[in-house]
Design an enzyme around this catalytic site. Structure first.
Site, short mmCIF file in Angstrom:
data_model
loop_
_atom_site.label_atom_id
_atom_site.label_comp_id
_atom_site.label_asym_id
_atom_site.label_seq_id
_atom_site.Cartn_x
_atom_site.Cartn_y
_atom_site.Cartn_z
N HIS A 1 12.99 -26.21 25.33
CA HIS A 1 14.27 -26.25 24.62
C HIS A 1 14.36 -27.44 23.68
O HIS A 1 15.22 -27.46 22.81
CB HIS A 1 15.43 -26.25 25.62
CG HIS A 1 15.68 -24.90 26.20
ND1 HIS A 1 16.93 -24.47 26.61
CD2 HIS A 1 14.85 -23.85 26.44
CE1 HIS A 1 16.85 -23.24 27.07
NE2 HIS A 1 15.59 -22.84 26.98
N HIS B 1 8.00 -17.44 30.97
CA HIS B 1 8.66 -16.80 32.11
C HIS B 1 7.69 -16.48 33.24
O HIS B 1 8.07 -15.83 34.21
CB HIS B 1 9.37 -15.53 31.64
CG HIS B 1 10.50 -15.80 30.71
ND1 HIS B 1 11.16 -14.80 30.01
CD2 HIS B 1 11.09 -16.97 30.33
CE1 HIS B 1 12.10 -15.34 29.25
NE2 HIS B 1 12.08 -16.66 29.43
#
Length: 724
Positions: A97, A266
């Site tokens: 992020h 993920h």
């Protein structure tokens, strides 16, 4: 008098504004925000003038830092327990992020500054609980101190997290220098609220998803990428696939890199939504002082471990969330998935009739198995035909997936660091990658004075030489360290055909300079810059100033094969206030576009001012127009632009869109023409103060010296070989 203060009264006599209130830009919203040119100077920097991080970090024991990070990954803390006893997923999300705010359109964002510590990013809804990740890292930052920036540590923590879970990473470079306050130049969107839907007021969208406002990449204010629940929170994997593709393209990623990054991100970790979002406290910037910069604290329920709430989606993507493997594709492709809602009420996908052994265990109790989940973006990797094909290849060739992901992760986390010459540390890869805009080393052993003499005798005009050098160098972006004169890419596609570079004039000048460079054994890149210097020296002498423009040889010439044409398209100037040119009319004014270009080039407002004034009198206007050429001595490096702009003997009359006539008050006769970019240096109170300095009788020599200094700064902006 102190004891006579009224209760609730302010004891400070308002000598200074210590809180955010009505600023000049609030009162005059159309004023130029020159603050973007003066951020990150030494005043808010606690390190002092003599500190050079890129030199200090070379003393860092990287192996020792990595050993400490490996230990941290499995050292679960009671105040914020690690999922399955491993902080890897949290650290990867933090690094992702940070780096994922990068957008290729203007090069802004990314993980290169440590800006995740500051608002607004530290309080974005997509970054819930990443404040905990940084607090977990604080003992390591404290230990290594000035030799390790937050920016480097945040990205390194993500890299080590992957390594600790079994991925062979592509490499890592140090060298990211921290900032000390939020950036003022980055446009995150015009929405007035977090997660505003695309049909809201001030939306970043037009008629369709492809109309996402430039230079933005994220689909909503406060998100890093796309909405994991679907477009505007409405699940539809094929619509979400369109968002994913647009967003990742704007991050300079292709389809294969997009699937690799989605799946690789993920493969480990989980989403957190086992609770009520309403129980979360304010974000870090809004939290009370006793929270000490931590946000989203849950004081209603337990709020940690299995009861953590972050995104609102709940569950892991894979069977073994602390292990790098191919499990993501195994689950995604081999099971049917149905739409459900998390305990927090968020849309998510869960498998139908999943085998018990394919379920991940609970983060706290390994005897409990739970359904894995997929977001709408994950389902896009299965439902979109192009993404599906790539997913199947990765599933059938795990080694290929490992390699593609490792390279894509490296690109994601290093894109804004610039070319390989800026890399620092023992793990920096030596391979040249096309997205790094590689440039071969240039020669320094040629006779510079002889080359200057040949250029001076070439017959090229001052305007031709200066304009070509400027056009070559002005592409530099300090945001991601791309562009600039090194490489002489102005002679290659796509730059040679850009309207702003005047292809016909450019071809003529390059035709002359290429032969001169070859005869001298110099690179064309050096020769282009040196020709600009020659032009300036000639113009200065014509004005009575004997000055030598500094020059550092050593630029190389890149080849077309070293140049990613699609990626370089983003560097094309749509306007250049320095050469008084706008490609067409835009929603923003030309002076605002000049300000943006100035900030990307790393120039200050005084440097912008002196450069514009000098360029006007050198005959460098695009297309040879005379707008803003406020002199009768074109080709001489004089301060006439400022003298005449500030002279009250003239009036200024609009005569069309972005066109003005400067008339003599005494006769109303037209003396010159100008544009908004010219007149702003007389109308804006701050810029006028600089213009007045350069118009003064005693500052003619200062003007020349300041112009040369600013010019040299632009020419050398991408010479990373000259600095640490």
């Amino acid at each position: 008098m102190a004891d006579q203060q009224k209760a609730g009264g302010c004891p400070v006599m308002h000598g200074a504004m210590t809180q955010v209130g009505e600023s000049n830009l609030d009162m005059w919203p159309n004023a130029l925000n020159l603050d973007i040119l003066h951020q990150h100077d030494r005043k808010p920097d606690p390190m002092g003038e003599g500190f050079n991080y890129r030199e200090e970090v070379k003393k860092l024991d990287l192996d020792a830092v990595k050993q400490d990070l490996h230990q941290l990954m499995t050292d679960s803390q009671a105040w914020w327990p690690a999922d399955w006893g491993h902080y890897g997923g949290l650290m990867i999300r933090m690094a992702w992020h940070a780096a994922g705010t990068y957008r290729v359109a203007d090069g802004r964002g990314g993980g290169g500054t440590g800006n995740q510590r500051f608002a607004p990013i530290n309080s974005w809804p997509d970054n819930v609980n990443l404040d905990k990740a940084r607090r977990l890292l604080w003992p390591i930052k404290k230990k290594y101190g000035n030799r390790l920036s937050w920016a480097d540590l945040i990205i390194l923590a993500g890299n080590v997290a992957y390594e600790s879970m079994g991925l062979k990473t592509f490499g890592f470079s140090l060298g990211r220098e921290d900032i000390w306050h939020p950036e003022k130049d980055i446009y995150w969107g015009s929405e007035k609220e977090w997660l505003a839907p695309s049909d809201s007021e001030d939306s970043r969208y037009g008629e369709d998803r492809a109309s996402l406002e430039n230079p933005l990449a994220a689909v909503m204010m406060g998100l890093i990428y796309v909405n994991p629940e679907g477009v505007d929170g409405n699940p539809d994997p094929l619509r979400t696939a369109e968002d994913v593709r647009i967003t990742f393209e704007r991050m300079a990623m292709n389809d294969e890199e997009t699937v690799a990054l989605t799946a690789g991100g993920h493969t480990v970790g989980k989403c957190h939504g086992n609770g009520d979002v309403e129980n979360l406290g304010p974000d870090p910037e809004s939290a009370d002082v006793e929270e000490q910069g931590l946000g989203w604290n849950n004081k209603v329920t337990r709020g940690v471990g299995r009861d953590t709430v972050s995104s609102g989606i709940e569950g892991a993507w894979t069977t073994y969330p602390t292990r790098w493997d191919n499990g993501y594709f195994h689950l995604l492709l081999n099971y049917e998935w149905e739409l459900t809602k998390s305990p927090a009420g968020a849309w998510q996908w869960e498998p139908v009739d999943i085998k018990e052994e394919d379920k991940p265990v609970d983060v706290e109790d390994p005897s409990i198995r739970l359904n894995p989940i997929m977001t709408d973006a994950d389902m896009a990797m299965k439902m979109d035909p192009a993404y599906r094909k790539i997913s199947e290849r990765f599933y059938n060739d795990p080694a290929y997936f490992d390699e593609v992901f490792a390279r894509a992760w490296f690109k994601l986390t290093h894109r804004d660091l610039g070319p390989r010459t800026r890399y620092i540390g023992p793990e920096a890869p030596q391979e040249d990658l096309i997205w790094q805009d590689p440039v071969p080393a240039g020669r320094t052993d040629y006779d510079v004075e002889a080359l200057k003499a040949k250029i001076a005798d070439s017959g090229l005009s001052i305007g031709e030489m200066v304009s070509t050098a400027w056009d070559s160098a002005r592409t530099f972006r300090g945001s991601d360290n791309r562009g600039g004169a090194n490489g002489a890419r102005i002679r290659l596609a796509p730059q040679k055909d850009w309207e702003g570079n005047e292809p016909e004039r450019l071809s003529k000048v390059l035709g002359v300079l290429e032969g001169i460079a070859a005869d001298a054994g110099a690179s064309l890149a050096d020769t282009i810059v040196l020709a600009g210097n020659v032009g300036i020296e000639q113009a200065a002498r014509a004005a009575g100033h004997d000055i030598t423009v500094p020059f550092a040889p050593g630029r190389g010439d890149a080849s077309q094969e070293m140049t990613d044409v699609d990626s370089f398209q983003y560097l094309e100037p749509l306007a250049d206030g320095y050469r008084n040119w706008v490609k067409k009319e835009y929603a923003v004014q030309p002076e605002e576009m000049m300000l943006d270009r100035t900030q990307l080039m790393g120039l200050t407002a005084p440097e912008m001012t002196v450069l514009v004034g000098g360029m006007r009198v050198l005959g460098t206007n695009h297309g040879g127009t005379k707008h803003g050429v406020l002199t009768d001595r074109e080709g001489q490096l004089t301060n006439d632009f400022f003298v005449n702009l500030t002279d009250m003997a003239y009036t200024w009359k609009p005569v069309g869109s972005n066109r003005y006539e400067i008339r003599q008050r005494s006769s109303d006769a037209v003396k010159w023409t100008a544009t908004r970019v010219d007149l702003v240096f007389g109308s804006n109170s701050i810029l006028r103060s600089y213009a007045e300095v350069y118009a003064q009788d005693d500052n003619r020599e200062k003007f020349v010296h300041d112009f040369v200094a600013a010019w040299t700064k632009v020419m050398n902006a991408d010479r990373f070989d000259l600095v640490a």
